[in-house]
Motif scaffolding. Structure first.
Motif, short mmCIF file in Angstrom:
data_model
loop_
_atom_site.label_atom_id
_atom_site.label_comp_id
_atom_site.label_asym_id
_atom_site.label_seq_id
_atom_site.Cartn_x
_atom_site.Cartn_y
_atom_site.Cartn_z
N TRP A 62 0.85 -1.18 0.00
CA TRP A 62 0.00 0.00 0.00
C TRP A 62 0.89 1.23 0.00
CZ3 TRP A 62 -5.05 0.08 -0.99
CH2 TRP A 62 -5.78 -1.09 -0.83
N ILE A 63 0.68 2.13 -0.96
CA ILE A 63 1.43 3.38 -1.05
C ILE A 63 0.73 4.45 -0.19
CG2 ILE A 63 2.36 5.15 -2.62
CD1 ILE A 63 3.47 2.36 -3.20
N ASP A 64 -0.60 4.46 -0.25
CA ASP A 64 -1.42 5.30 0.63
C ASP A 64 -2.77 4.60 0.79
OD1 ASP A 64 -3.09 6.01 -1.61
OD2 ASP A 64 -1.71 7.64 -2.13
N ALA A 65 -3.75 5.29 1.39
CA ALA A 65 -5.03 4.64 1.71
C ALA A 65 -5.80 4.17 0.48
CB ALA A 65 -5.90 5.60 2.52
N ARG A 66 -5.44 4.69 -0.69
CA ARG A 66 -6.16 4.31 -1.93
C ARG A 66 -5.30 3.63 -2.97
NH1 ARG A 66 -10.43 9.14 -3.43
NH2 ARG A 66 -11.39 9.32 -1.38
N THR A 67 -3.99 3.68 -2.80
CA THR A 67 -3.09 3.22 -3.86
C THR A 67 -2.32 1.97 -3.44
OG1 THR A 67 -2.79 5.54 -4.45
CG2 THR A 67 -1.30 3.95 -5.48
N ILE A 68 -2.42 0.95 -4.26
CA ILE A 68 -1.68 -0.29 -4.01
C ILE A 68 -0.82 -0.59 -5.22
CG2 ILE A 68 -3.55 -1.80 -4.84
CD1 ILE A 68 -2.66 -3.77 -2.55
N GLU A 69 0.38 -1.12 -4.96
CA GLU A 69 1.34 -1.37 -6.03
C GLU A 69 1.88 -2.78 -5.91
OE1 GLU A 69 4.25 1.79 -7.63
OE2 GLU A 69 5.43 0.67 -6.17
N PHE A 70 1.98 -3.45 -7.05
CA PHE A 70 2.59 -4.78 -7.09
C PHE A 70 3.98 -4.66 -7.71
CE2 PHE A 70 3.66 -8.81 -9.07
CZ PHE A 70 3.35 -9.73 -8.08
N LYS A 71 4.99 -5.12 -6.97
CA LYS A 71 6.38 -5.07 -7.46
C LYS A 71 6.82 -6.48 -7.84
CE LYS A 71 7.83 -1.05 -4.78
NZ LYS A 71 8.73 -0.52 -3.74
N PRO A 72 7.00 -6.74 -9.13
CA PRO A 72 7.48 -8.06 -9.54
C PRO A 72 8.87 -8.33 -8.98
CG PRO A 72 6.57 -6.87 -11.42
CD PRO A 72 6.68 -5.89 -10.29
N GLU A 73 9.12 -9.61 -8.68
CA GLU A 73 10.42 -10.02 -8.12
C GLU A 73 11.54 -9.83 -9.13
OE1 GLU A 73 11.18 -14.26 -6.69
OE2 GLU A 73 9.79 -13.48 -5.18
N LYS A 74 11.25 -10.11 -10.40
CA LYS A 74 12.25 -9.93 -11.45
C LYS A 74 11.56 -9.34 -12.68
CE LYS A 74 11.98 -14.84 -12.65
NZ LYS A 74 12.62 -16.14 -12.57
N ASP A 75 12.35 -9.04 -13.69
CA ASP A 75 11.81 -8.41 -14.90
C ASP A 75 10.65 -9.21 -15.49
OD1 ASP A 75 13.77 -6.54 -14.60
OD2 ASP A 75 14.91 -7.10 -16.39
N LEU A 76 9.66 -8.50 -15.98
CA LEU A 76 8.58 -9.14 -16.71
C LEU A 76 9.12 -9.63 -18.05
CD1 LEU A 76 5.84 -6.45 -15.94
CD2 LEU A 76 6.00 -8.72 -14.91
N THR A 77 8.40 -10.56 -18.68
CA THR A 77 8.86 -11.16 -19.93
C THR A 77 8.58 -10.23 -21.11
OG1 THR A 77 8.37 -13.34 -19.02
CG2 THR A 77 8.71 -13.21 -21.40
N PRO A 78 9.61 -9.85 -21.89
CA PRO A 78 9.40 -8.97 -23.04
C PRO A 78 8.33 -9.53 -24.00
CG PRO A 78 11.74 -9.19 -22.61
CD PRO A 78 11.04 -10.16 -21.70
N GLN A 79 7.49 -8.64 -24.49
CA GLN A 79 6.40 -8.94 -25.44
C GLN A 79 5.22 -9.70 -24.85
OE1 GLN A 79 9.09 -10.15 -28.96
NE2 GLN A 79 7.12 -9.79 -29.92
N GLN A 80 5.33 -10.16 -23.61
CA GLN A 80 4.28 -10.98 -23.01
C GLN A 80 3.02 -10.15 -22.72
OE1 GLN A 80 4.36 -14.53 -22.08
NE2 GLN A 80 2.21 -13.98 -22.05
N LEU A 81 1.86 -10.72 -23.06
CA LEU A 81 0.58 -10.13 -22.66
C LEU A 81 0.15 -10.82 -21.37
CD1 LEU A 81 -1.96 -8.33 -23.45
CD2 LEU A 81 -2.93 -10.43 -24.38
N TYR A 82 -0.01 -10.02 -20.32
CA TYR A 82 -0.42 -10.57 -19.02
C TYR A 82 -1.88 -10.24 -18.74
CZ TYR A 82 4.50 -11.29 -17.72
OH TYR A 82 5.81 -11.70 -17.67
N GLU A 83 -2.55 -11.20 -18.10
CA GLU A 83 -3.90 -10.96 -17.58
C GLU A 83 -3.74 -10.77 -16.07
OE1 GLU A 83 -7.67 -13.79 -17.15
OE2 GLU A 83 -7.13 -13.46 -19.25
N VAL A 84 -4.25 -9.66 -15.57
CA VAL A 84 -4.14 -9.35 -14.14
C VAL A 84 -5.52 -9.40 -13.51
CG1 VAL A 84 -3.20 -7.74 -12.43
CG2 VAL A 84 -2.28 -7.73 -14.76
N ASN A 85 -5.63 -10.08 -12.38
CA ASN A 85 -6.89 -10.14 -11.64
C ASN A 85 -6.65 -9.53 -10.27
OD1 ASN A 85 -9.33 -10.70 -10.46
ND2 ASN A 85 -9.10 -12.93 -10.48
N PHE A 86 -7.25 -8.37 -10.03
CA PHE A 86 -7.13 -7.72 -8.73
C PHE A 86 -8.37 -8.06 -7.90
CE2 PHE A 86 -7.90 -4.03 -5.90
CZ PHE A 86 -6.77 -4.16 -5.11
#
Length: 203
Positions: A62-86
């Protein structure tokens, strides 16, 4: 697959990371109201709020009361399309149909280009050639230096670098190009093997 986000989510979510992003990016989401759950700022969230397909290891904060951030452990895969479910239902009281907020991010395709600024006379004996190598995404300096080689009449020349990784700009200069009475061949060659890019050329 590409997800068509329901506009009705805008009553709960103000902004989120989407579109084409850097492999170094974090995924950020801003709620339209303060989260109903209690949380400590800048401390990793214990429960799973983000799910990725393909899977991505990392931590949410949580960055503040409204903002949340996900930090990947390592680099994301180039050209990859990701589906994110929050898991919106875990942080706000919402009707069940809004409990999962699904969206996409796509990582930029790696590429680079080489621009040279031409020869410059330093004195009566020597010239220098400078230029810049531009990358589509943030890349590591040691790998950049493997992309470009220079030679004069078949003899390798030293390339001096000045890197600005965050700006994706890598300035180069070849010093002490001797001025001769006869024409010489100064050859720049580049190929993208170090970055797994199928790109090569010469000038």
């Amino acid at each position: 697959k590409l997800i068509d986000v329901d506009p009705a989510f805008s009553q709960y979510i103000d902004a989120y990371t989407s579109g084409v992003i850097s492999k170094k990016n974090t995924i950020r989401l801003v709620l339209a109201a303060d989260a109903s759950t209690t949380h400590t700022l800048n401390e990793n969230v214990k429960e799973t709020l983000f799910e990725f397909s393909p899977a991505v290891a990392g931590e949410a904060y949580w960055i503040d009361a409204r903002t949340i951030e996900f930090k990947p452990e390592k680099d994301l895969t180039p050209q990859q399309l990701y589906e994110v479910n929050f898991k919106l239902g875990k942080v706000l009281h919402v009707p069940s149909k809004f409990s999962d907020f699904k969206f996409n991010v796509q990582v930029v395709k790696p590429s680079f280009e080489v621009n040279e600024y031409g020869l410059r006379s330093n004195n009566k004996e020597a010239m220098s050639l400078s230029g810049v190598l531009l990358t589509a995404d943030v890349e590591e300096s040691p790998k950049i230096e493997q992309l470009l080689t220079a030679s004069l009449n078949g003899t390798a020349m030293k390339i001096n670098w000045q890197h600005n990784e965050s700006n994706k700009e890598h300035q180069f200069v070849i010093n002490n190009v001797p001025r001769a009475n006869n024409a010489q061949k100064l050859l720049l060659q580049w190929k993208g093997d170090a970055l797994n890019i199928d790109e090569k050329g010469e000038k």
